[in-house]
Design a protein around this motif. Structure first.
Motif, PDB file in Angstrom:
ATOM      1  N   ALA A 120       0.813  -1.210   0.000  1.00 50.63           N
ATOM      2  CA  ALA A 120       0.000   0.000   0.000  1.00 50.63           C
ATOM      3  C   ALA A 120       0.848   1.262   0.000  1.00 50.63           C
ATOM      4  CB  ALA A 120      -0.938  -0.004   1.208  1.00 50.63           C
ATOM      5  N   ASN A 121       1.922   1.279   0.781  1.00 51.15           N
ATOM      6  CA  ASN A 121       2.756   2.486   0.869  1.00 51.15           C
ATOM      7  C   ASN A 121       3.447   2.776  -0.461  1.00 51.15           C
ATOM      8  OD1 ASN A 121       3.540   4.630   2.594  1.00 51.15           O
ATOM      9  ND2 ASN A 121       5.594   3.776   2.696  1.00 51.15           N
ATOM     10  N   GLN A 122       3.781   1.730  -1.196  1.00 49.70           N
ATOM     11  CA  GLN A 122       4.430   1.902  -2.499  1.00 49.70           C
ATOM     12  C   GLN A 122       3.522   2.631  -3.481  1.00 49.70           C
ATOM     13  OE1 GLN A 122       5.690  -1.820  -4.214  1.00 49.70           O
ATOM     14  NE2 GLN A 122       5.784  -0.989  -6.296  1.00 49.70           N
ATOM     15  N   TYR A 123       2.211   2.419  -3.372  1.00 50.27           N
ATOM     16  CA  TYR A 123       1.250   3.011  -4.301  1.00 50.27           C
ATOM     17  C   TYR A 123       0.509   4.208  -3.714  1.00 50.27           C
ATOM     18  CZ  TYR A 123       2.006  -1.282  -6.954  1.00 50.27           C
ATOM     19  OH  TYR A 123       2.572  -2.308  -7.654  1.00 50.27           O
ATOM     20  N   GLY A 124       0.809   4.586  -2.513  1.00 47.69           N
ATOM     21  CA  GLY A 124       0.084   5.692  -1.893  1.00 47.69           C
ATOM     22  C   GLY A 124      -1.361   5.347  -1.607  1.00 47.69           C
ATOM     23  N   LEU A 125      -1.640   4.066  -1.312  1.00 51.59           N
ATOM     24  CA  LEU A 125      -3.004   3.600  -1.049  1.00 51.59           C
ATOM     25  C   LEU A 125      -3.350   3.869   0.418  1.00 51.59           C
ATOM     26  CD1 LEU A 125      -5.589   2.069  -1.720  1.00 51.59           C
ATOM     27  CD2 LEU A 125      -4.352  -0.085  -1.365  1.00 51.59           C
ATOM     28  N   LYS A 126      -4.173   4.861   0.679  1.00 53.68           N
ATOM     29  CA  LYS A 126      -4.476   5.290   2.045  1.00 53.68           C
ATOM     30  C   LYS A 126      -5.922   5.030   2.454  1.00 53.68           C
ATOM     31  CE  LYS A 126      -4.167   9.400   5.058  1.00 53.68           C
ATOM     32  NZ  LYS A 126      -3.202   8.805   6.012  1.00 53.68           N
ATOM     33  N   TYR A 127      -6.862   5.077   1.496  1.00 54.00           N
ATOM     34  CA  TYR A 127      -8.277   4.988   1.842  1.00 54.00           C
ATOM     35  C   TYR A 127      -8.901   3.754   1.188  1.00 54.00           C
ATOM     36  CZ  TYR A 127      -7.342   9.863   2.973  1.00 54.00           C
ATOM     37  OH  TYR A 127      -6.799  11.009   3.475  1.00 54.00           O
ATOM     38  N   ILE A 128      -9.695   3.037   1.968  1.00 52.51           N
ATOM     39  CA  ILE A 128     -10.417   1.869   1.467  1.00 52.51           C
ATOM     40  C   ILE A 128     -11.878   1.993   1.892  1.00 52.51           C
ATOM     41  CG2 ILE A 128     -10.620  -0.644   1.476  1.00 52.51           C
ATOM     42  CD1 ILE A 128      -7.675  -0.845   2.050  1.00 52.51           C
ATOM     43  N   PHE A 129     -12.778   2.004   0.926  1.00 55.30           N
ATOM     44  CA  PHE A 129     -14.213   2.085   1.185  1.00 55.30           C
ATOM     45  C   PHE A 129     -14.795   0.673   1.065  1.00 55.30           C
ATOM     46  CE2 PHE A 129     -12.849   6.158  -0.457  1.00 55.30           C
ATOM     47  CZ  PHE A 129     -13.448   7.062   0.405  1.00 55.30           C
ATOM     48  N   VAL A 130     -15.507   0.246   2.104  1.00 56.96           N
ATOM     49  CA  VAL A 130     -15.974  -1.136   2.190  1.00 56.96           C
ATOM     50  C   VAL A 130     -17.500  -1.169   2.245  1.00 56.96           C
ATOM     51  CG1 VAL A 130     -15.844  -3.295   3.489  1.00 56.96           C
ATOM     52  CG2 VAL A 130     -13.864  -1.753   3.420  1.00 56.96           C
ATOM     53  N   ARG A 131     -18.082  -1.964   1.358  1.00 60.92           N
ATOM     54  CA  ARG A 131     -19.531  -2.191   1.391  1.00 60.92           C
ATOM     55  C   ARG A 131     -19.845  -3.675   1.581  1.00 60.92           C
ATOM     56  NH1 ARG A 131     -23.877  -2.683  -2.521  1.00 60.92           N
ATOM     57  NH2 ARG A 131     -25.773  -1.739  -1.678  1.00 60.92           N
ATOM     58  N   ASP A 132     -18.860  -4.430   1.959  1.00 66.16           N
ATOM     59  CA  ASP A 132     -19.017  -5.861   2.208  1.00 66.16           C
ATOM     60  C   ASP A 132     -18.168  -6.211   3.428  1.00 66.16           C
ATOM     61  OD1 ASP A 132     -19.070  -8.627   2.237  1.00 66.16           O
ATOM     62  OD2 ASP A 132     -18.928  -8.821   0.059  1.00 66.16           O
ATOM     63  N   ARG A 133     -18.819  -6.513   4.514  1.00 66.83           N
ATOM     64  CA  ARG A 133     -18.106  -6.748   5.773  1.00 66.83           C
ATOM     65  C   ARG A 133     -17.208  -7.977   5.728  1.00 66.83           C
ATOM     66  NH1 ARG A 133     -19.634  -3.351   9.631  1.00 66.83           N
ATOM     67  NH2 ARG A 133     -21.634  -2.257   9.404  1.00 66.83           N
ATOM     68  N   TYR A 134     -17.311  -8.759   4.689  1.00 62.82           N
ATOM     69  CA  TYR A 134     -16.436  -9.915   4.537  1.00 62.82           C
ATOM     70  C   TYR A 134     -14.957  -9.513   4.564  1.00 62.82           C
ATOM     71  CZ  TYR A 134     -14.210 -13.907   2.184  1.00 62.82           C
ATOM     72  OH  TYR A 134     -13.383 -14.961   1.850  1.00 62.82           O
ATOM     73  N   TYR A 135     -14.654  -8.310   4.055  1.00 64.22           N
ATOM     74  CA  TYR A 135     -13.259  -7.894   3.936  1.00 64.22           C
ATOM     75  C   TYR A 135     -12.717  -7.212   5.193  1.00 64.22           C
ATOM     76  CZ  TYR A 135     -14.319  -8.529  -1.037  1.00 64.22           C
ATOM     77  OH  TYR A 135     -14.693  -9.039  -2.247  1.00 64.22           O
ATOM     78  N   GLU A 136     -13.567  -6.859   6.136  1.00 63.75           N
ATOM     79  CA  GLU A 136     -13.122  -6.058   7.266  1.00 63.75           C
ATOM     80  C   GLU A 136     -12.085  -6.752   8.146  1.00 63.75           C
ATOM     81  OE1 GLU A 136     -16.551  -4.620   9.313  1.00 63.75           O
ATOM     82  OE2 GLU A 136     -17.067  -3.172   7.732  1.00 63.75           O
ATOM     83  N   PRO A 137     -12.211  -8.057   8.465  1.00 60.94           N
ATOM     84  CA  PRO A 137     -11.150  -8.697   9.266  1.00 60.94           C
ATOM     85  C   PRO A 137      -9.776  -8.633   8.599  1.00 60.94           C
ATOM     86  CG  PRO A 137     -13.128 -10.051   9.248  1.00 60.94           C
ATOM     87  CD  PRO A 137     -13.349  -8.963   8.248  1.00 60.94           C
ATOM     88  N   LEU A 138      -9.733  -8.801   7.274  1.00 54.61           N
ATOM     89  CA  LEU A 138      -8.463  -8.723   6.564  1.00 54.61           C
ATOM     90  C   LEU A 138      -7.860  -7.324   6.686  1.00 54.61           C
ATOM     91  CD1 LEU A 138      -6.307  -9.841   4.627  1.00 54.61           C
ATOM     92  CD2 LEU A 138      -7.821  -9.237   2.730  1.00 54.61           C
ATOM     93  N   LEU A 139      -8.677  -6.291   6.547  1.00 55.98           N
ATOM     94  CA  LEU A 139      -8.178  -4.923   6.660  1.00 55.98           C
ATOM     95  C   LEU A 139      -7.661  -4.641   8.068  1.00 55.98           C
ATOM     96  CD1 LEU A 139     -10.895  -2.912   4.665  1.00 55.98           C
ATOM     97  CD2 LEU A 139      -8.709  -3.802   3.849  1.00 55.98           C
ATOM     98  N   ALA A 140      -8.403  -5.069   9.065  1.00 53.54           N
ATOM     99  CA  ALA A 140      -7.971  -4.839  10.450  1.00 53.54           C
ATOM    100  C   ALA A 140      -6.642  -5.551  10.725  1.00 53.54           C
ATOM    101  CB  ALA A 140      -9.052  -5.330  11.412  1.00 53.54           C
ATOM    102  N   PHE A 141      -6.502  -6.749  10.218  1.00 53.24           N
ATOM    103  CA  PHE A 141      -5.257  -7.495  10.420  1.00 53.24           C
ATOM    104  C   PHE A 141      -4.085  -6.824   9.707  1.00 53.24           C
ATOM    105  CE2 PHE A 141      -2.230 -10.840   9.204  1.00 53.24           C
ATOM    106  CZ  PHE A 141      -1.956 -11.395  10.455  1.00 53.24           C
ATOM    107  N   ALA A 142      -4.353  -6.169   8.557  1.00 52.79           N
ATOM    108  CA  ALA A 142      -3.290  -5.529   7.783  1.00 52.79           C
ATOM    109  C   ALA A 142      -2.957  -4.123   8.280  1.00 52.79           C
ATOM    110  CB  ALA A 142      -3.681  -5.473   6.309  1.00 52.79           C
ATOM    111  N   GLY A 143      -3.632  -3.635   9.309  1.00 60.64           N
ATOM    112  CA  GLY A 143      -3.259  -2.354   9.900  1.00 60.64           C
ATOM    113  C   GLY A 143      -4.165  -1.186   9.577  1.00 60.64           C
TER     114      GLY A 143
END
Length: 608
Positions: A500-523
């Protein structure tokens, strides 16, 4: 007056009364070809309301095409688009349809411009079918074939489910070009050479896949037909020779290849610099339809519709009549390819391209190729059964079209639309567009966010433009719906989050809670919520501002100018030539069929 005389008068009066009644019956009136203007008005009446309702806006690719068009509306001579894949070149996709949408968007808005250009293709298609069908059958059957294009299930699926506006536009242009190609091959008409070439180049500027893979399937039967008709010349014309037909076809093919190379040369340069080497992305049209019945319904049964009932006649008449055999074999081969992985034909013929292409367009082309024979069947049924046949054919056509349109209601291809204004407003304020973003679970709205916002994303919705290794090394399409691609999709998403830091990826908009545990684990941490908590915003604090990634893939100034002038110039030239240099006579001598009913006065007059 004697009894015998009165009896003769009564018989004669009854005979004349029957003749008058028969001449005014629907069966005889229907022996005349349907006016092309009436067919175009029918297409307008059927598709116009659905387009005014903006029904195609919920299709799979509609927002993607509008995204491309929006970029041209703002940056006509700059095909480099920063908004997807951390930057990509739109020279990876022919621009003409998108450019027309961009032009009209300044007058009627982006979405209605899309609907208007789609309507133009839907009106051009029956015109092209009428002209194409006249090569094979009589005018009346050709007019019925043209009516058939309005109600094609395969067309409805492309327009209202898949959103393949470029495919429908290119198909309409190719159908209109083929009679010119026939006239050039058979008679050496310079009109046919020039008009046919310009229309072919315009089709290529609309959709390269149609010209590369679809045109040969149409052109070869027409070339064989020109060879079969080489000795049938009108008064004052010399019969064509076999060498003449073949050599003229070769000249047309060579000039078309050079022309396509010139008009789309930025595309070819991009393809050479960045060949498509990504892992294959699964698609239902490549399935074995016997094993995956849903894919079979979605990509073959529903698109074919009532044409399935006509298959026995298509095979019988296509094989029986010598003059129809080239068209039949072209249809049969195209239909086999359209079956995807159901038969080995597509894989054997296309090789590596089998893993890149989708095959609903081949089924669409197959339905177009069989319509002249189906028009002949309709004419015979009407001759024999009159109003009963007209009623049955009308029901079959409406059923085919309505089932295709209704199919996407029962099996929607995209998630239900929702309001993305809060997401767009966040990206467009307070310098948030200095960073890149990602959406998860947005479906079709993903492209809408990209169109309306100023920020850039590492994701994208056009597979051939992907260059980021996190995307190309895994067999998945968008990160937005990564979970639907199983392990490949989730591994691609994990790799992107890791870098993410390599691409300047700072914001993630989620409309499917399936992905939330992965995001929390990744920081990542949730910072905001929209749409009553249905959409959440996740952010990471230690991300630096985004930097350019693919500067080496940017088109040169010459490529950008060519991309903004040559495709549009071809379409304007095609319009001018067709208006100023139209066909002045029929380009084909259609075959004579044994009548199944008494010939009409029109038929007798034509025979004389």
């Amino acid at each position: 007056m004697g009894f015998e005389s009165k009896l003769l008068l009564n018989v004669e009066f009854s005979r004349r009364s029957n003749l008058i009644s028969h001449s005014s019956s629907p069966g005889v009136l229907s022996n005349r070809p349907i006016s092309l203007a009436a067919i175009v008005l029918l297409a307008l009446a059927v598709h116009g309301p659905l387009l005014l309702m903006q029904l195609p806006s919920g299709s799979y690719d509609a927002n993607t095409h509008m995204f491309f068009a929006q970029h041209y509306a703002e940056n006509w001579f700059n095909p480099w688009n920063e908004k997807w894949f951390a930057g990509f070149s739109q020279t990876t996709y022919p621009p003409l349809t998108h450019q027309w949408i961009a032009l009209f968007s300044h007058v009627m808005g982006l979405k209605m411009a899309y609907m208007f250009v789609q309507l133009v293709s839907l009106l051009l298609l029956p015109i092209g079918m009428f002209r194409f069908a006249r090569l094979w059958v009589d005018d009346r059957s050709a007019s019925l074939a043209a009516v058939g294009t309005v109600f094609l299930g395969s067309l409805a699926m492309l327009v209202y489910q898949s959103g393949q506006i470029n495919t429908t536009m290119a198909a309409a242009l190719v159908l209109n070009a083929l009679p010119y190609f026939y006239g050039w091959c058979r008679r050496g008409n310079m009109n046919g050479l020039i008009n046919g070439l310009i229309l072919m180049l315009t089709a290529a500027a609309s959709h390269h896949v149609t010209v590369i893979f679809g045109v040969p399937l149409f052109v070869l039967p027409v070339m064989v037909l020109a060879w079969l008709d080489r000795e049938n010349s009108t008064q004052g014309e010399e019969p064509a020779s076999t060498a003449g037909v073949i050599s003229r076809a070769a000249v047309f093919a060579a000039l078309a290849a050079v022309g396509v190379g010139v008009v789309l040369f930025p595309y070819w340069i991009q393809l050479l610099q960045n060949p498509i080497s990504q892992l294959p992305i699964p698609h239902g049209s490549r399935d074995n339809y016997l094993l995956n019945t849903f894919s079979g319904m979605n990509f073959w049964i529903i698109p074919m519709g009532a044409l399935l009932l006509a298959l026995p006649f298509i095979f019988w008449k296509g094989l029986e009549e010598r003059r129809l055999r080239p068209l039949f074999f072209g249809f049969y081969l195209t239909m086999l390819i359209g079956l995807g992985g159901t038969t080995p034909v597509a894989q054997l013929l296309l090789r590596r391209a089998f893993q890149v292409l989708t095959f609903e367009r081949f089924t669409f082309w197959a339905t177009l190729m069989c319509l002249p024979i189906v028009g002949l069947l309709c004419a015979r049924l009407i001759d024999r059964y009159a109003m009963k046949a007209i009623a049955a054919l009308t029901v079959a056509a409406v059923f085919t079209f309505s089932m295709a349109v209704a199919w996407m209601t029962f099996h929607p291809i995209n998630t239900a639309p929702f309001n993305v204004n809060n997401v767009v407003n966040f990206l467009n304020r307070d310098g948030h567009n200095k960073f890149r973003y990602l959406t998860l679970g947005f479906g079709a709205q993903f492209s809408q966010v990209s169109t309306l916002s100023d920020a850039s994303t590492v994701d994208g919705d056009y597979n051939s433009a992907r260059l980021l290794p996190e995307l190309t090394q895994y067999g998945s399409a968008r990160l937005d719906n990564a979970k639907y691609y199983g392990t490949a999709g989730m591994e691609s998403l994990r790799a992107m989050l890791k870098h993410a830091n390599q691409y300047g990826l700072k914001y993630i908009f989620v409309r499917d809670r399936y992905y939330e545990p992965l995001l929390a684990f990744a920081g990542w941490r949730q910072v905001e919520a929209y749409e009553n908590g249905n959409v959440t915003l996740w952010s990471k604090e230690d991300i630096v501002a985004a930097q350019p990634v693919h500067s080496s893939g940017m088109p040169t100034r010459l490529q950008s100018i060519a991309w903004g002038t040559l495709p549009m110039g071809c379409s304007l030239l095609a319009i001018a030539l067709v208006l100023l240099w139209p066909e002045r006579r029929r380009v084909a001598d259609t075959m004579e069929f044994r009548p199944t009913a008494a010939p009409s006065p029109v038929t007798l007059r034509e025979a004389k």
